[in-house]
Motif scaffolding. Structure first.
Motif, PDB file in Angstrom:
ATOM      1  N   VAL A  33       1.563  -1.268  -0.137  1.00 14.47           N
ATOM      2  CA  VAL A  33      -0.227  -0.110  -0.141  1.00 14.47           C
ATOM      3  C   VAL A  33       1.152   1.493   0.389  1.00 14.47           C
ATOM      4  O   VAL A  33       1.668   1.569   0.911  1.00 14.47           O
ATOM      5  CB  VAL A  33      -0.686   0.193   1.582  1.00 14.47           C
ATOM      6  CG1 VAL A  33      -1.736   1.677   1.300  1.00 14.47           C
ATOM      7  CG2 VAL A  33      -1.444  -0.962   1.298  1.00 14.47           C
ATOM      8  N   LYS A  35       0.492   4.532  -0.763  1.00 12.46           N
ATOM      9  CA  LYS A  35      -0.450   5.784  -0.450  1.00 12.46           C
ATOM     10  C   LYS A  35      -0.061   6.864   0.477  1.00 12.46           C
ATOM     11  O   LYS A  35       0.974   6.329   1.679  1.00 12.46           O
ATOM     12  CB  LYS A  35      -2.046   5.687  -0.088  1.00 12.46           C
ATOM     13  CG  LYS A  35      -2.029   5.050   1.202  1.00 12.46           C
ATOM     14  CD  LYS A  35      -3.532   5.216   1.989  1.00 12.46           C
ATOM     15  CE  LYS A  35      -2.888   4.501   3.427  1.00 12.46           C
ATOM     16  NZ  LYS A  35      -4.540   3.835   4.425  1.00 12.46           N
ATOM     17  N   ASN A  56      -5.099   4.489  -2.036  1.00 15.80           N
ATOM     18  CA  ASN A  56      -6.342   5.306  -2.014  1.00 15.80           C
ATOM     19  C   ASN A  56      -7.064   5.965  -2.974  1.00 15.80           C
ATOM     20  O   ASN A  56      -8.331   6.304  -1.780  1.00 15.80           O
ATOM     21  CB  ASN A  56      -6.061   5.304  -0.200  1.00 15.80           C
ATOM     22  CG  ASN A  56      -6.132   4.506   0.259  1.00 15.80           C
ATOM     23  OD1 ASN A  56      -5.182   3.802   0.456  1.00 15.80           O
ATOM     24  ND2 ASN A  56      -7.132   4.455   1.515  1.00 15.80           N
ATOM     25  N   ILE A  95      -8.130   0.569  -3.184  1.00 17.23           N
ATOM     26  CA  ILE A  95      -7.926   0.926  -1.468  1.00 17.23           C
ATOM     27  C   ILE A  95      -9.003   1.219  -0.354  1.00 17.23           C
ATOM     28  O   ILE A  95      -9.394   1.325  -0.162  1.00 17.23           O
ATOM     29  CB  ILE A  95      -7.362  -0.302  -1.443  1.00 17.23           C
ATOM     30  CG1 ILE A  95      -5.908   0.475  -0.735  1.00 17.23           C
ATOM     31  CG2 ILE A  95      -6.517  -1.533  -1.454  1.00 17.23           C
ATOM     32  CD1 ILE A  95      -4.845   0.221  -0.111  1.00 17.23           C
ATOM     33  N   MET A 177     -13.667  -7.933   0.523  1.00 11.00           N
ATOM     34  CA  MET A 177     -12.991  -6.987   1.386  1.00 11.00           C
ATOM     35  C   MET A 177     -13.646  -6.454   2.892  1.00 11.00           C
ATOM     36  O   MET A 177     -14.598  -5.361   2.649  1.00 11.00           O
ATOM     37  CB  MET A 177     -12.969  -5.789   0.768  1.00 11.00           C
ATOM     38  CG  MET A 177     -11.549  -4.810   0.498  1.00 11.00           C
ATOM     39  SD  MET A 177     -12.091  -3.343   2.077  1.00 11.00           S
ATOM     40  CE  MET A 177     -10.872  -1.755   1.729  1.00 11.00           C
ATOM     41  N   VAL A 179     -12.777  -3.218   6.402  1.00 13.05           N
ATOM     42  CA  VAL A 179     -11.525  -2.503   6.963  1.00 13.05           C
ATOM     43  C   VAL A 179     -11.754  -2.612   8.976  1.00 13.05           C
ATOM     44  O   VAL A 179     -12.879  -1.870   9.231  1.00 13.05           O
ATOM     45  CB  VAL A 179     -11.443  -1.144   6.694  1.00 13.05           C
ATOM     46  CG1 VAL A 179      -9.891  -0.062   8.162  1.00 13.05           C
ATOM     47  CG2 VAL A 179     -10.471  -1.214   5.582  1.00 13.05           C
ATOM     48  N   MET A 217      -4.026  -5.890   7.808  1.00  9.74           N
ATOM     49  CA  MET A 217      -2.937  -4.397   7.362  1.00  9.74           C
ATOM     50  C   MET A 217      -1.756  -4.174   8.640  1.00  9.74           C
ATOM     51  O   MET A 217      -1.469  -6.004   9.011  1.00  9.74           O
ATOM     52  CB  MET A 217      -3.716  -2.865   7.693  1.00  9.74           C
ATOM     53  CG  MET A 217      -5.092  -3.701   6.864  1.00  9.74           C
ATOM     54  SD  MET A 217      -5.762  -2.161   7.240  1.00  9.74           S
ATOM     55  CE  MET A 217      -5.132   0.073   8.282  1.00  9.74           C
ATOM     56  N   SER A 218      -1.014  -4.029   8.367  1.00 12.33           N
ATOM     57  CA  SER A 218       0.213  -3.969   8.077  1.00 12.33           C
ATOM     58  C   SER A 218       0.522  -4.504  10.598  1.00 12.33           C
ATOM     59  O   SER A 218       1.143  -5.264  11.083  1.00 12.33           O
ATOM     60  CB  SER A 218       1.564  -2.358   9.255  1.00 12.33           C
ATOM     61  OG  SER A 218       1.525  -2.197   7.766  1.00 12.33           O
ATOM     62  N   ILE A 234      -1.044  -4.230   3.226  1.00 12.37           N
ATOM     63  CA  ILE A 234       0.868  -3.822   4.305  1.00 12.37           C
ATOM     64  C   ILE A 234       1.140  -2.265   3.474  1.00 12.37           C
ATOM     65  O   ILE A 234       1.745  -2.204   2.297  1.00 12.37           O
ATOM     66  CB  ILE A 234       2.035  -4.885   4.369  1.00 12.37           C
ATOM     67  CG1 ILE A 234       1.145  -6.209   4.513  1.00 12.37           C
ATOM     68  CG2 ILE A 234       2.811  -4.078   5.327  1.00 12.37           C
ATOM     69  CD1 ILE A 234       0.896  -6.145   5.439  1.00 12.37           C
ATOM     70  N   GLY A 235       0.818  -1.785   4.784  1.00 14.95           N
ATOM     71  CA  GLY A 235       1.782   0.205   3.845  1.00 14.95           C
ATOM     72  C   GLY A 235       2.906   0.066   5.484  1.00 14.95           C
ATOM     73  O   GLY A 235       4.013   0.358   4.430  1.00 14.95           O
ATOM     74  N   THR A 236       2.501   0.580   5.918  1.00 13.86           N
ATOM     75  CA  THR A 236       3.496   1.247   6.944  1.00 13.86           C
ATOM     76  C   THR A 236       4.609   0.044   6.989  1.00 13.86           C
ATOM     77  O   THR A 236       6.140   0.655   7.331  1.00 13.86           O
ATOM     78  CB  THR A 236       2.900   1.305   8.380  1.00 13.86           C
ATOM     79  OG1 THR A 236       2.055   2.020   8.141  1.00 13.86           O
ATOM     80  CG2 THR A 236       4.009   2.362   9.431  1.00 13.86           C
ATOM     81  N   ARG A 242       3.420   7.207   7.356  1.00 15.19           N
ATOM     82  CA  ARG A 242       3.182   8.162   6.525  1.00 15.19           C
ATOM     83  C   ARG A 242       3.513   9.322   7.419  1.00 15.19           C
ATOM     84  O   ARG A 242       3.033   9.732   8.319  1.00 15.19           O
ATOM     85  CB  ARG A 242       1.693   7.990   5.819  1.00 15.19           C
ATOM     86  CG  ARG A 242       1.621   6.711   5.023  1.00 15.19           C
ATOM     87  CD  ARG A 242       0.074   6.197   4.908  1.00 15.19           C
ATOM     88  NE  ARG A 242      -0.714   5.997   5.826  1.00 15.19           N
ATOM     89  CZ  ARG A 242      -0.803   4.533   5.794  1.00 15.19           C
ATOM     90  NH1 ARG A 242       0.181   3.298   5.807  1.00 15.19           N
ATOM     91  NH2 ARG A 242      -1.587   4.321   7.252  1.00 15.19           N
TER      92      ARG A 242
HETATM   93  C1  LIG Z   1      -3.976   2.225   4.394  1.00 17.41           C
HETATM   94  C2  LIG Z   1      -4.491   1.463   4.110  1.00 17.41           C
HETATM   95  C3  LIG Z   1      -3.714  -0.074   4.505  1.00 17.41           C
HETATM   96  C4  LIG Z   1      -2.403  -0.008   5.016  1.00 17.41           C
HETATM   97  O1  LIG Z   1      -2.224   0.706   6.112  1.00 17.41           O
HETATM   98  P1  LIG Z   1      -1.343  -0.212   7.195  1.00 17.41           P
HETATM   99  O2  LIG Z   1      -1.458  -0.395   8.656  1.00 17.41           O
HETATM  100  O3  LIG Z   1      -0.435   1.119   6.765  1.00 17.41           O
HETATM  101  O4  LIG Z   1      -0.277  -1.273   6.810  1.00 17.41           O
HETATM  102  C5  LIG Z   1      -4.602  -1.089   3.952  1.00 17.41           C
HETATM  103  N1  LIG Z   1      -6.156  -0.688   4.291  1.00 17.41           N
HETATM  104  C6  LIG Z   1      -6.632  -0.061   3.193  1.00 17.41           C
HETATM  105  C7  LIG Z   1      -7.494   0.309   3.111  1.00 17.41           C
HETATM  106  C8  LIG Z   1      -6.146   1.616   3.532  1.00 17.41           C
HETATM  107  O5  LIG Z   1      -6.564   2.863   3.370  1.00 17.41           O
END
Ligand SMILES: *Cc1c(COP(=O)(O)O)cnc(C)c1O
Length: 245
Positions: A33, A35, A56, A95, A177, A179, A217-218, A234-236, A242
């Protein structure tokens, strides 16, 4: 830590979670991820072997993608997406929430939309995909908790949406999907992951292509894998923190 070493660490953690859950690691895709990180970060991840990315915002991805057109090839005009060359092209999924005035652009610059939440958006996306002669893979985002900050379809509306999607032949529903509400403790997310999996299982007989579960997620992807996730976002843990401008 470099992006390459972060990717390797996350891949190892995915493999460990799979081993604990008695799952084959090839059944869990890692989505990076990107973004709020620059195009160069996406390129660095690509060079380390990463091919699946999540973004995103339509506008942000439009700007970054312009710098990455050598990695994210558009299908040749007039042909369907299935004729595009497979690797080494990277794929980008949306996403984040999709606004009505961005559906045409989203259909153009993304390979898949993972946050479909209404029939109205589906109809707009289908029309846009049709005029681009492409097929868009989609996931339905399901809202499993009441906060206003969460998006998606109520679980009880899922059967009607799935039925209504059938004639929209330029959309290919591939799964669900979600969150969950953020919590430091990854165990808090477990019941949401279980709920999404049950919803998927309930509809699988009627809709056998509905196999994907994008969840984790992370901070909670190991729990998500234990509960059946097929794509972790996975972003962070890959790109670092960020900076919210
Ligand atoms: C930002 C985001 C992620 C990644 O989140 P991290 O905690 O940085 O891994 C995953 N899914 C969605 C929908 C997000 O907006």
């Amino acid at each position: 830590m470099s992006i390459a070493s972060n990717l390797e660490r996350v891949q190892n953690q995915i493999a460990e979670a799979c081993a604990r859950a008695h799952r084959d690691p090839s059944t869990v895709a890692l989505m990076a991820v990107s973004k709020m990180h620059p195009a160069e970060a996406v390129r660095e991840a690509y060079e380390a072997g990463q091919r699946l990315f999540g973004e995103n915002r339509v506008q942000e991805w439009q700007t970054k993608r312009a710098e990455l057109s050598d990695l994210f090839a558009l299908p040749p005009s007039g042909s369907s997406q299935s004729t595009r060359s497979p690797s080494p092209a990277a794929q980008a999924h949306l996403i984040g929430p999709l606004q009505n005035n961005k559906t045409a652009k989203a259909a153009e610059i993304f390979d898949a939309i993972d946050t479909l939440g209404s029939l109205k958006t589906a109809e707009r996306l289908n029309a846009a995909a049709q005029s681009l002669s492409k097929t868009l893979r989609i996931l339905i985002e399901v809202k499993l908790s009441p906060e206003d900050t969460k998006h998606g379809l109520a679980p009880e509306d899922l059967p009607a949406l799935l039925r209504a999607l059938q004639p929209l032949t330029h959309l290919q529903p591939r799964g669900l999907m979600t969150v969950p509400p953020f919590d430091e403790n990854p165990e808090t997310a477990r019941p949401y992951f279980q709920h999404l999996r049950h919803l998927r299982d309930e509809h699988l007989t009627l809709y056998p292509t509905l196999t994907d579960l994008s969840m984790g997620m992370s901070n909670d992807f190991a729990v998500a894998i234990e509960e059946g996730s097929t794509t972790v976002r996975i972003g962070t843990a890959i790109f670092g923190k960020r900076t919210y401008a």
